[in-house]
Every structure is written in C-alpha cells, then in structure tokens.
Design a protein around this motif. Sequence first.
Motif, PDB file in Angstrom:
ATOM      1  N   ARG A 170      47.832  -2.472  25.682  1.00 40.82           N
ATOM      2  CA  ARG A 170      48.027  -1.051  26.016  1.00 40.82           C
ATOM      3  C   ARG A 170      47.468  -0.753  27.410  1.00 40.82           C
ATOM      4  O   ARG A 170      48.078   0.008  28.181  1.00 40.82           O
ATOM      5  CB  ARG A 170      47.356  -0.167  24.963  1.00 40.82           C
ATOM      6  N   PHE A 173      49.972  -1.941  30.133  1.00 37.48           N
ATOM      7  CA  PHE A 173      51.094  -1.040  30.383  1.00 37.48           C
ATOM      8  C   PHE A 173      50.640   0.276  31.010  1.00 37.48           C
ATOM      9  O   PHE A 173      51.419   0.917  31.723  1.00 37.48           O
ATOM     10  CB  PHE A 173      51.861  -0.776  29.087  1.00 37.48           C
ATOM     11  N   LEU A 237      53.112   1.451  21.263  1.00 42.47           N
ATOM     12  CA  LEU A 237      52.830   2.266  22.433  1.00 42.47           C
ATOM     13  C   LEU A 237      53.742   3.486  22.439  1.00 42.47           C
ATOM     14  O   LEU A 237      54.795   3.490  21.792  1.00 42.47           O
ATOM     15  CB  LEU A 237      53.040   1.474  23.726  1.00 42.47           C
ATOM     16  N   ARG A 239      56.526   5.866  23.865  1.00 35.85           N
ATOM     17  CA  ARG A 239      57.723   5.588  24.653  1.00 35.85           C
ATOM     18  C   ARG A 239      57.571   6.096  26.080  1.00 35.85           C
ATOM     19  O   ARG A 239      57.950   5.435  27.046  1.00 35.85           O
ATOM     20  CB  ARG A 239      58.939   6.236  23.997  1.00 35.85           C
ATOM     21  N   ASP A 241      55.019   7.354  29.147  1.00 32.19           N
ATOM     22  CA  ASP A 241      53.649   7.052  29.548  1.00 32.19           C
ATOM     23  C   ASP A 241      52.728   8.254  29.480  1.00 32.19           C
ATOM     24  O   ASP A 241      51.554   8.125  29.210  1.00 32.19           O
ATOM     25  CB  ASP A 241      53.636   6.492  30.979  1.00 32.19           C
ATOM     26  N   ALA A 256      55.631  -3.347  21.943  1.00 35.24           N
ATOM     27  CA  ALA A 256      55.463  -3.814  23.319  1.00 35.24           C
ATOM     28  C   ALA A 256      56.719  -4.506  23.851  1.00 35.24           C
ATOM     29  O   ALA A 256      56.980  -4.473  25.055  1.00 35.24           O
ATOM     30  CB  ALA A 256      54.265  -4.765  23.399  1.00 35.24           C
ATOM     31  N   GLU A 258      59.805  -3.545  23.211  1.00 40.56           N
ATOM     32  CA  GLU A 258      60.662  -2.445  23.645  1.00 40.56           C
ATOM     33  C   GLU A 258      60.127  -1.778  24.902  1.00 40.56           C
ATOM     34  O   GLU A 258      60.891  -1.386  25.794  1.00 40.56           O
ATOM     35  CB  GLU A 258      60.792  -1.422  22.513  1.00 40.56           C
ATOM     36  N   LYS A 259      58.801  -1.643  24.984  1.00 38.90           N
ATOM     37  CA  LYS A 259      58.190  -1.015  26.158  1.00 38.90           C
ATOM     38  C   LYS A 259      58.473  -1.839  27.419  1.00 38.90           C
ATOM     39  O   LYS A 259      58.813  -1.280  28.479  1.00 38.90           O
ATOM     40  CB  LYS A 259      56.683  -0.904  25.943  1.00 38.90           C
ATOM     41  N   ARG A 263      60.677  -0.626  30.743  1.00 34.86           N
ATOM     42  CA  ARG A 263      60.171  -0.662  32.110  1.00 34.86           C
ATOM     43  C   ARG A 263      61.165  -1.359  33.044  1.00 34.86           C
ATOM     44  O   ARG A 263      61.412  -0.915  34.170  1.00 34.86           O
ATOM     45  CB  ARG A 263      58.833  -1.398  32.141  1.00 34.86           C
TER      46      ARG A 263
END
Length: 543
Positions: A170, A173, A237, A239, A241, A256, A258-259, A263
Amino acid sequence: MISNEDEDLEVNPVMVTLKLKAPDLYRRAADEQLLVCIPCAASSQGLPLNRTTLETHLLKPSPFFAGLYESMNGKTVEVEEGMLETRSGFLDNRRVRILFEELHYNENFKPFRVVCISQPLQGGVRPLEDRKRGKDAQAQVDTMEQCKTFLYALHLVDISPMTRAKTSIREFFHTYRIFAKGYLGHVTPKLCSLFDQVADELIRSNRDRLEDYSRGGKKWSMFRRSVEVVLMEDTKLARKDQEVGVSRDSEDVVNAHEKLYLRLRDAYKEEDARIERAITLLKSDSVKDFGADPVLEKCDFAGPVKLLRDFQKLPCALDKASTLKDVTNAIHASVLEAIEKGRVPEQTKIGSDDLLPLFIFALVQASPRCIYSNAELLQHFTSFGSMDSEISFHAANLRAAADFLLQSASHVKQPSRYTPSTGVPPEEALTDEGLELPGLPATSKPSKRHSDSTLPRQRGIDQNEHEKSSRKPSDPVTSTDVRKAGPEETTQKLPTRSLTTRQGSLNSFGAIKDEEEEMQLGEFLLALKSEDLPTSSGRGVPF
C-alpha cells in the motif's frame, strides 16, 4: 510400461521408419545436428508413423532462449534436467523423460544427439509414470489459481511476513501515484525487491516446511512466483488514490493486480487510443496482408480470436501470460485442423516467421482494449522470481504486436482538435504529424506492393501529398512545417506539447494539464531518488 534403458534404437520402429521411409529428414537432422527424439518401442504402439510425426520429434535449438527447441513443423518443446515438456503447437501438455542418449555422427563426422524418450511428444500410448510425475503435475504454477493452490497446500505456520508486506505494498502505491513513461525500469526493481524479501522471511520463519525452497534452489522460483501472485491478490487498495478509509466490501476497492493495471492504463491511455484507431483500419485485412503464408487464409482462427477478446479483463499478469500461451496453441491447433480437413496442404508448417503475423491478425480481429498497457505490464511486471523463457517469449510477441500497431497508427494523420465549435486554441491542438518512432520516419511512404518480408505490412499515406492538398492558408503551422515555412509563417506559436519517443524527455510523459498532475510527477521523481521505503519488516531499508 516404461522402456528398458538397454533398448536397441537401430530396431526401434520410429528410427527404422525415419531412416527408410524418410531418409531426407534423417539426412537433414544429421547435417543440421538436430536433437532426434525416438519414443521407446513400448510407447509407439498406435503411433501414426507419418511425416508429421517424424517432424514433430526432430528438434532444433532456439537461437533466442536457452533450453527451448522448435520442431521441424513449428512446435516448441522445453528441455530441462532430463525432461522434455511440450509447449506451443501441441494438443495437450506432456512431460516426457529422457531414458538414455546416444551420440551419432553425420557424413562430415560431426556429432548429433539421439535420445530415447519414455513416450511420444504427441499421440501414441501414454505409459504410466512414477510418483514423481504426480508431484510435478501438482506443482504447476502457471495461473493465479494454481499459485494459490500450491501456496495453501504448504500449510505455513507463520504467515506474518505476508501480513506485514500488505502495508508495504500500500505504501508503494501511495508513493508512486503515477507511472511515468520511460521510468518503469526504475520502479519495477523496488516492487520486486519487496517480494524477494517476503519470500526470504517466510522461508526463515517456516524453516521446517520450506527448507527445499531456499533462494538459489530448484524450487525457489516456483515459491517466489506464488508468493508474489497471492500477496498481490490479497492486498486491497482504494480504486482512487484520494480515497481514504474505504471499507473492504466497497465496490471501490481493488486488489494490487488491478491497481497496477489501472496505473498503467492511465499512463498509456494515449498509445492505447491510437492503437484502437489503427485496428479499425486493419480490420478488413487478411493474414496475407500481415505477412503470413497466403495458404493460411483458409484456416479458421476463431479459437485464438475468442481467447483474446476478453484478454484485457484479466488483472493478473501471470493469467495474461497463460492466456497468450493458450492463444499460440490455438493458432497451431487451427492450422492442424485445416490440414486434417484438407483445406491446406499437409506439408504446411507454422514457423516463427508466421506466428507473429498470425498473432497480430488474431489480435486485430479480437480488438481487445488497452493493448499497449498490457504489453508494458508483461514486459516490466512479470518477474515472478525469475522470468522463464516461455513467459518472456509471449511477452515479446505482445510487445512486437503493440509496437507494430502503434507504428501503423503513426502513418495515419489524425484530425486536429482545433475547430470553431470547440474553441480549443491552436497552441493546444495536437495531431500525429511529426511523430517519429525509432526506425520509422514520419515522412516514410510504405510501398503499395505486398512485401515478401514475413513481418506484417504497415498501412499509411503520403503525408507530404496530404498536406499539400488539405492545408489552407489559415491553418496553424505545426512542428513539421518549421523547416518548410518562411520567416513570416513561423511567427505563429507552435504546439506546446512536444512529441518524443518513450525514451525521450519529460514532455513525453503524457498530457500534464493541471497543477495536481505536475505535483504528482514531482512526487514520482522524488520517490525514485529516495533510498528509504517501508518494507515488510517495518524498517526503512533500501529496496
């Protein structure tokens, strides 16, 4: 039913057929010093001893990847530690043992290897293997589900390193809020180091169960891959930020995998959009237009197209690589089916020269979204401890396809965003004029004649002729007009966004339109210079 290692290959039915019925193949195998694989006599019962079967068992080493071989009819096999494992082009996956090996010599007294294998690479009788075969089958970690099954089957007592690592992911990101183009090579090692450390800590805290999985051992890569894939899937996380304190059950929570994908989509949305425009123009092209053998136009490639249609919906990079493997197998299966039905000649082969054009053709017909983002994901974020040759092969194919489609898009002049109705000022108008990719000048004019090259052709127009016929005196001067415009014409303001390659300046990061994105870019560059980031142990040590 496993052959005795004292079997005489000179009376083996496959060897006899190769020498007497297909002497040209045996002579070529000897002259080119190929690896000749002869199934043991007990397993060759019911095996059709035709030319296709013989070509399947004559292997040439790949010039690109160690341990990877290609048969004379275009199928791939991996050879490692006395085992042969079928890869692309086969109807099923087999792991075949090498029973023994002999050294033969050709007419020039040069040696070539002849190996006796426990069963055919395709067809024939599949003999019963020992218990080790069952263990190997359970240890496959080619998809996210297989990684979860493998890791959970270890029954780890202490999983606290993975729990702590979720916080580190976390923080990663949060630190890297944007992925700048051209700098992914700096970001990837930091994330990979985190997973390396977690795997090492798990082994130390579960020494009695994971003694065989230590770094440097044969099982390390398999364990390291599973840790990374499962940990990324379990880490949740927000979606967006800026969202803080989102509940775990909220629909705005992603894992993570998908995150990371989101990005990359944000970073390369411009390239993805241009590729989608190129695909629209290439939809009506045939396999011949992409550089493949014209005879392959009679093959039905609905199978690989179907697999690629939902390719972008898979968030995990390992699942994407597995899908690309299935696509390659489906392409080979489509050709084999056409041969069996008599639509194409029996001697038709798919070599590496045809595979890429056929893959691009299937990709264009399937039209999945975010092709460039997926290529970047597989190129930079598929370490899994050590990137094996098969994953790198499929990642390279997708990268080549994405680059080809992007170059095809660069030949097509896009309309300016400046229109009287939108009111966008000329200095913010952006076209694809002047875009120069490596080895591809913006003013290049492709030949109208179909090239004999095996590389896919590119669609384009003569931009100079187009500009002469379409430019009006009132049109704004673009960056390509500077060398042609006179002193009076160049007094107009040029576009503020510079178009460079991925290796270019900071202006190539994308459209930075407001102060917030500029601040995020500054944070990204500062993070790259930082030596201290949180780790799974909670101490600030360099990744």
